[in-house]
Motif scaffolding. Structure first.
Motif: not given
Ligand code: NIG
Ligand code: FE
Length: 411
Positions: A290-295, A306-308, A312-319, A341-344
């Protein structure tokens, strides 16, 4: 050429073994060597350790890193950095109340960028894009994925992909190319989506494969763009050309994009601002990142991934940045980290794991990039003198990078 970095306050993301990706609770740890040295030979990390164990005789260049942090360069696994012109008028229109969707519906958005790109020569497109590539290298990005998708005709898609190929050839930054013909439906096909998909499958893909212009294939799987069925058709066809899927899903609506990506063994599913029922479970039974794109969330004012919940469900995450003219006119991975860090509510350790080794995994280059490991590529960030690594996301908007080394070359 041998370069020795010495007296490093903290050497971050040190992985003795070749790890593929970091998931769940493990993302909270970031292995560090304090008061360290790092030895680079040509383009490769050949050694590292504690200063007291340093045992090197002759090098070509020594850099004193007292008070500074050294870490792997950022791995930005999702960008549209090759584009023509800009869309600041749409930005103003949104300030004045129009939504992203409304702008797209009246011919703005992706179609606006496609029109500009179709009218731009390949050399001009290259020059415009190179300016951004140079900018992001200075900001610490050492590996980048670049998508097509602002061409939307055979010629213009090829033009974009050839520009990506030229960037790959002319710069030390590692480049992976993705074919995103299914980014939006061109006006001429307004009432005949199926014919546009035929064009993608029967004309664009074979030519792209012939010229070896892309390693990955992407689809904007979203209401009003390409449905799950359309995505299925495109990803099924792409197998014949060895194009691995990395797809846009769940940006505005969860319509089943995650599952169709996983069905086709997507390397990554990107955006995920909205999670559907069962998405986390599906991801946990897959190797898909899964990849998140916060900008993008920041710029459009849409929900943050929802990064947490994901971590927290044990998955990886890339930014990644999503650098593009419409939803994210910024390729600054440092800002991505701060925003995560600030928003997620990602911790600095999680954000750094997400922006290095997990980003490398999302580009299929984790064997060579994304950590300080002997034998990996010398892609490094040397920070200014800063008190700790948490200071990086904390001091948002400041540039805390002193030097960047990409493929053994000082940028
Ligand atoms: O990832 N969502 C699709 N594509 C881009 C934005 C495209 C544009 O507005 O130009 C994205 O956000
Ligand atoms: Fe995107």
């Amino acid at each position: 050429m041998a370069i020795l970095l010495q007296n490093i306050q903290s050497l971050l993301q040190v992985r003795e073994d070749f790890v593929k990706k970091i998931s769940g609770i493990d993302m909270k740890s970031l292995p560090i060597v304090k008061n360290a040295y790092l030895l680079v030979e040509d383009d490769i990390i050949v050694d590292y350790g504690k200063m007291e164990d340093l045992n090197v005789t002759i090098v070509d260049k020594t850099i004193d890193c007292s008070g500074k942090i050294v870490l792997p360069a950022w791995c930005d696994s999702h960008t549209h950095i090759v584009y023509a012109g800009n869309r600041e008028q749409e930005f103003v229109d949104r300030i004045n109340g129009l939504t992203y969707e409304e702008i797209a519906n009246r011919g703005g958005g992706i179609l606006n960028s496609a029109k500009q790109l179709q009218e731009t020569s390949e050399d001009d497109l290259y020059e415009q894009s190179v300016k951004r590539v140079k900018e992001v290298m200075k900001l610490g990005t050492g590996a980048i994925e670049i998508k097509s998708g602002y061409g939307l005709t055979l010629d213009a898609e090829l033009k974009m992909l050839r520009v990506i190929k030229r960037i790959k050839k002319n710069f030390p930054i590692k480049v992976k190319a993705t074919f995103l013909g299914a980014h939006a439906l061109p006006k001429e096909f307004k009432n005949d989506k199926s014919s546009y998909i035929d064009l993608i499958i029967n004309e664009m893909m074979p030519q792209i494969a012939k010229e070896e212009l892309a390693q990955y294939v992407d689809v904007f799987c979203e209401k009003g763009y390409f449905s799950v069925e359309d995505t299925d058709r495109i990803l099924t066809a792409s197998k014949e050309y060895n194009l691995t899927p990395k797809i846009h899903v769940n940006q505005f609506n969860a319509i089943g994009g995650v599952q169709i990506g996983i069905k086709h063994k997507a390397l990554s599913v990107d955006h995920l601002e909205i999670l559907g029922d069962g998405d986390l479970k599906s991801l946990s039974q897959s190797e898909t990142m899964p990849v998140a794109l916060p900008s993008c969330s920041y710029f459009l004012g849409i929900p943050y991934t929802p990064a947490r919940q994901i971590i927290d469900s044990g998955l990886p995450l890339a930014l990644a940045t999503d650098y593009n003219p419409g939803s994210t006119p910024s390729g600054n991975m440092n800002f991505v980290l701060s925003t995560a860090c600030i928003k997620m509510k990602m911790t600095p350790e999680e954000a750094i794991n997400a922006a290095t080794i997990n980003g490398a995994y999302a580009m299929g280059i984790e064997n060579q990039y994304g950590s300080i490991t002997k034998g990996k590529k010398a892609n490094l960030i040397i920070t200014e003198k800063i008190p700790s690594y948490s200071y990086l996301p904390y001091a948002f908007g400041s540039n805390n990078i002193d030097q960047v080394i990409i493929n053994g070359v000082f940028i």
